[in-house]
Write a protein that holds these residues in place. Structure first.
Motif, mmCIF file in Angstrom:
data_model
loop_
_atom_site.group_PDB
_atom_site.id
_atom_site.type_symbol
_atom_site.label_atom_id
_atom_site.label_comp_id
_atom_site.label_asym_id
_atom_site.label_seq_id
_atom_site.Cartn_x
_atom_site.Cartn_y
_atom_site.Cartn_z
ATOM 1 N N ASP A 1 -0.769 -7.317 13.907
ATOM 2 C CA ASP A 1 -0.280 -6.359 14.912
ATOM 3 C C ASP A 1 0.848 -5.466 14.406
ATOM 4 O O ASP A 1 1.768 -5.139 15.164
ATOM 5 C CB ASP A 1 0.174 -7.099 16.184
ATOM 6 N N MET A 2 0.779 -5.068 13.145
ATOM 7 C CA MET A 2 1.787 -4.154 12.616
ATOM 8 C C MET A 2 1.421 -2.700 12.906
ATOM 9 O O MET A 2 2.063 -1.778 12.405
ATOM 10 C CB MET A 2 1.990 -4.370 11.118
ATOM 11 N N ALA A 3 0.425 -2.518 13.717
ATOM 12 C CA ALA A 3 0.063 -1.185 14.213
ATOM 13 C C ALA A 3 -0.486 -1.356 15.618
ATOM 14 O O ALA A 3 -1.350 -2.200 15.864
ATOM 15 C CB ALA A 3 -0.990 -0.527 13.315
ATOM 16 N N GLY A 4 0.021 -0.571 16.541
ATOM 17 C CA GLY A 4 -0.486 -0.606 17.899
ATOM 18 C C GLY A 4 -0.040 -1.820 18.694
ATOM 19 O O GLY A 4 0.840 -2.581 18.294
ATOM 20 N N ASN A 5 -0.635 -2.000 19.837
ATOM 21 C CA ASN A 5 -0.351 -3.056 20.802
ATOM 22 C C ASN A 5 0.984 -2.828 21.493
ATOM 23 O O ASN A 5 1.012 -2.345 22.615
ATOM 24 C CB ASN A 5 -0.451 -4.449 20.196
ATOM 25 N N TYR B 1 -6.634 -8.555 15.878
ATOM 26 C CA TYR B 1 -7.109 -7.667 14.810
ATOM 27 C C TYR B 1 -6.730 -8.253 13.453
ATOM 28 O O TYR B 1 -5.888 -9.151 13.371
ATOM 29 C CB TYR B 1 -6.508 -6.270 14.987
ATOM 30 N N PRO B 2 -7.330 -7.758 12.372
ATOM 31 C CA PRO B 2 -7.046 -8.325 11.050
ATOM 32 C C PRO B 2 -5.569 -8.209 10.655
ATOM 33 O O PRO B 2 -4.873 -7.281 11.060
ATOM 34 C CB PRO B 2 -7.925 -7.479 10.112
ATOM 35 N N LYS C 1 0.859 -1.190 0.000
ATOM 36 C CA LYS C 1 0.000 0.000 0.000
ATOM 37 C C LYS C 1 0.892 1.235 0.000
ATOM 38 O O LYS C 1 1.177 1.839 1.039
ATOM 39 C CB LYS C 1 -0.933 -0.005 1.206
ATOM 40 N N ASN C 2 1.305 1.641 -1.188
ATOM 41 C CA ASN C 2 2.340 2.662 -1.336
ATOM 42 C C ASN C 2 2.015 4.001 -0.713
ATOM 43 O O ASN C 2 2.878 4.633 -0.100
ATOM 44 C CB ASN C 2 2.661 2.869 -2.821
ATOM 45 N N ASP C 3 0.810 4.460 -0.880
ATOM 46 C CA ASP C 3 0.471 5.809 -0.458
ATOM 47 C C ASP C 3 -0.416 5.844 0.776
ATOM 48 O O ASP C 3 -1.001 6.885 1.094
ATOM 49 C CB ASP C 3 -0.216 6.559 -1.608
ATOM 50 N N ALA C 4 -0.513 4.729 1.463
ATOM 51 C CA ALA C 4 -1.423 4.649 2.603
ATOM 52 C C ALA C 4 -0.752 5.122 3.890
ATOM 53 O O ALA C 4 0.444 4.939 4.107
ATOM 54 C CB ALA C 4 -1.931 3.225 2.778
ATOM 55 N N LEU C 5 -1.561 5.746 4.739
ATOM 56 C CA LEU C 5 -1.069 6.157 6.055
ATOM 57 C C LEU C 5 -0.988 4.970 7.004
ATOM 58 O O LEU C 5 -0.082 4.886 7.836
ATOM 59 C CB LEU C 5 -2.015 7.200 6.658
ATOM 60 N N PHE C 6 -1.958 4.056 6.881
ATOM 61 C CA PHE C 6 -2.065 2.908 7.775
ATOM 62 C C PHE C 6 -2.043 1.630 6.947
ATOM 63 O O PHE C 6 -2.295 1.664 5.749
ATOM 64 C CB PHE C 6 -3.372 2.987 8.574
ATOM 65 N N PHE C 7 -1.788 0.505 7.578
ATOM 66 C CA PHE C 7 -1.677 -0.725 6.787
ATOM 67 C C PHE C 7 -3.000 -1.121 6.154
ATOM 68 O O PHE C 7 -3.039 -1.873 5.179
ATOM 69 C CB PHE C 7 -1.089 -1.862 7.632
ATOM 70 N N TRP C 8 -4.126 -0.597 6.657
ATOM 71 C CA TRP C 8 -5.433 -0.899 6.079
ATOM 72 C C TRP C 8 -5.890 0.153 5.071
ATOM 73 O O TRP C 8 -6.907 -0.005 4.422
ATOM 74 C CB TRP C 8 -6.483 -1.038 7.178
ATOM 75 N N GLY C 9 -5.159 1.250 4.947
ATOM 76 C CA GLY C 9 -5.530 2.302 4.013
ATOM 77 C C GLY C 9 -5.384 3.675 4.631
ATOM 78 O O GLY C 9 -4.465 3.921 5.418
ATOM 79 N N ASN C 10 -6.309 4.582 4.322
ATOM 80 C CA ASN C 10 -6.216 5.953 4.808
ATOM 81 C C ASN C 10 -7.362 6.377 5.725
ATOM 82 O O ASN C 10 -7.388 7.526 6.172
ATOM 83 C CB ASN C 10 -6.157 6.922 3.620
ATOM 84 N N ASP C 11 -8.275 5.473 6.016
ATOM 85 C CA ASP C 11 -9.455 5.833 6.788
ATOM 86 C C ASP C 11 -9.186 5.697 8.286
ATOM 87 O O ASP C 11 -9.175 4.588 8.835
ATOM 88 C CB ASP C 11 -10.638 4.958 6.373
ATOM 89 N N ILE C 12 -8.977 6.821 8.955
ATOM 90 C CA ILE C 12 -8.673 6.815 10.381
ATOM 91 C C ILE C 12 -9.858 6.337 11.207
ATOM 92 O O ILE C 12 -9.690 5.839 12.328
ATOM 93 C CB ILE C 12 -8.227 8.224 10.849
ATOM 94 N N CYS D 1 0.966 10.848 19.614
ATOM 95 C CA CYS D 1 1.993 10.483 18.641
ATOM 96 C C CYS D 1 1.438 9.845 17.374
ATOM 97 O O CYS D 1 2.133 9.812 16.370
ATOM 98 C CB CYS D 1 3.014 9.532 19.275
ATOM 99 N N ALA D 2 0.224 9.326 17.403
ATOM 100 C CA ALA D 2 -0.395 8.690 16.235
ATOM 101 C C ALA D 2 0.555 7.701 15.568
ATOM 102 O O ALA D 2 0.645 7.622 14.343
ATOM 103 C CB ALA D 2 -0.853 9.757 15.230
ATOM 104 N N SER D 3 1.285 6.944 16.372
ATOM 105 C CA SER D 3 2.328 6.076 15.823
ATOM 106 C C SER D 3 1.831 4.730 15.319
ATOM 107 O O SER D 3 2.611 3.815 15.089
ATOM 108 C CB SER D 3 3.427 5.870 16.869
ATOM 109 N N TYR D 4 0.521 4.612 15.115
ATOM 110 C CA TYR D 4 -0.031 3.466 14.402
ATOM 111 C C TYR D 4 0.087 3.686 12.899
ATOM 112 O O TYR D 4 -0.300 2.835 12.109
ATOM 113 C CB TYR D 4 -1.494 3.230 14.797
ATOM 114 N N ARG D 5 0.616 4.829 12.493
ATOM 115 C CA ARG D 5 0.925 5.080 11.077
ATOM 116 C C ARG D 5 2.138 4.253 10.662
ATOM 117 O O ARG D 5 3.065 4.039 11.449
ATOM 118 C CB ARG D 5 1.221 6.565 10.845
#
Length: 363
Positions: free
Chosen positions: A272-276, A263-264, A219-230, A334-338
């Motif tokens: 778990d590539m974001a959070g936890n 989580y997915p 996902k080249n331009d995504a903020l999060f591993f699932w996309g851009n929808d916060i 910090c929003a470090s789930y990005r």
């Protein structure tokens, strides 16, 4: 150098001083690794080890994506990187896995070891008096909620406390246990502890580039591993929702740690590539590294990170890069789930929100 863990060991004391797996092989498959269309990539030449997934090689832009208003300066500029394919743990190393390692080897983690004042004082200002023995005891950093709003989010001492007796086996202090939490990620892990586990398991820590590439999963331009929808955050990651660090609304189902794979998974099959929990990488943290990488001509292949550590905010610090964010990450903090988020931490620091996962090269 006054490292973070030593700072926290002596924090109360200094306040007085200063007034304060798919077992496939041999075939090709189509996977999106860097373009809008899936491209043909080679599947692993070996059987996928149990508990790991194959991350096919490819290239990507490491660092903050365009338009990321939450990105910090040390996530910029983005730069071209490519990595070879490798295996990676599908989830963070768990208490059960780490317990097996300890049982087999008798390993004692950094947070469990007696503190050597003669060694510690070499890294403190000359003349620093020895703290009272009641303070100078093994332990680790444990999160504590505040009772009221915190106007200064730069002062982390407001929500961290040095807890004597806190370690991987007693994550909240000496009276706590991991019984019933076998599938939680192991925490209070210093770099030395993670490396010892890796050696026992025949693995290694991922590089920062590998970790970020694996998290992005095409996902080249995504903020999060699932996309851009916060607004989907609570569906995909264990983070802090509500006012940090006062109240966690637990929209994601957990206030603190969540069991792994709650989580997915992402496009590569990684959980778990974001959070936890934050996760160790093998790279030294250097404030100038991204700038230096961006100034190189062409794509940098398999970067190993900076040659030496440097933090412009603390020139004496020797720190490693950690990735992924944790259950404490909040939009207000910090929003470090990005995907591009990164943080520097001292190698000898163990904390309630810091763990790791391993990687394995194909040889």
């Amino acid at each position: 150098m006054l490292t973070k863990i030593k700072f926290t060991v002596l924090f109360s004391f200094f306040l007085l001083i200063i007034g304060y797996s798919c077992k496939e092989k041999g075939n090709n498959a189509k996977v999106n690794i860097g373009g809008d269309e899936p491209v043909e990539v080679e599947t692993p030449p070996l059987e996928v080890p149990k508990g790991m997934v194959w991350v096919p090689g490819g290239k990507f832009m490491q660092g903050a994506v365009p338009g990321d208003k939450m990105a910090m300066m040390h996530e910029k500029p983005a730069h071209d990187v490519s990595v070879d394919g490798f295996f990676m743990d599908e989830h963070e190393v768990t208490n059960a896995q780490f317990s097996e390692f300890v049982k087999e080897t008798g390993y004692v983690t950094v947070a469990e070891r007696e503190i050597d004042w003669e060694e510690m004082k070499k890294q403190l200002p000359e003349g620093t008096p020895k703290p009272h023995d009641s303070i100078l005891q093994p332990g680790s950093l444990v999160f504590k909620k505040t009772k009221t709003s915190v106007p200064n989010l730069y002062d982390f001492s407001q929500w961290w406390e040095w807890k004597i007796g806190a370690n991987w086996n007693h994550p909240s202090g000496p009276n706590s246990t991991i019984i019933g939490k076998e599938n939680h990620p192991v925490v209070h892990i210093a770099l030395e502890d993670a490396l010892a586990y890796c050696e026992w398991a025949g693995r290694r820590l991922p590089t920062e580039a590998e970790w970020e590439y694996a998290a992005r999963a095409g996902k080249n331009d995504a903020l999060f591993f699932w996309g851009n929808d916060i607004t989907l955050l609570s569906n995909y990651a264990n983070s802090w929702e509500g006012e940090f660090p006062v109240n966690n609304t637990q929209e994601d189902g957990f206030e603190r740690l969540a069991p792994v794979m709650s989580y997915p998974k992402n496009g590569f099959g990684l959980y778990d590539m974001a959070g936890n929990v934050w996760e160790w990488t093998n790279d030294w943290y250097n404030s100038n590294y991204y700038e230096e990488m961006a100034n190189k001509n062409g794509v940098v292949h398999n970067p190993l990170g900076a040659d030496k550590a440097f933090n412009s905010n603390n020139p004496y610090a020797q720190e490693k890069v950690i990735k992924g964010g944790s259950f404490l990450c909040s939009a207000s903090y910090c929003a470090s789930y990005r995907i591009s988020a990164r943080m520097a931490t001292s190698p000898d620091s163990g904390m309630e929100h810091l763990g790791f996962r391993t990687a394995l090269s194909v040889k």
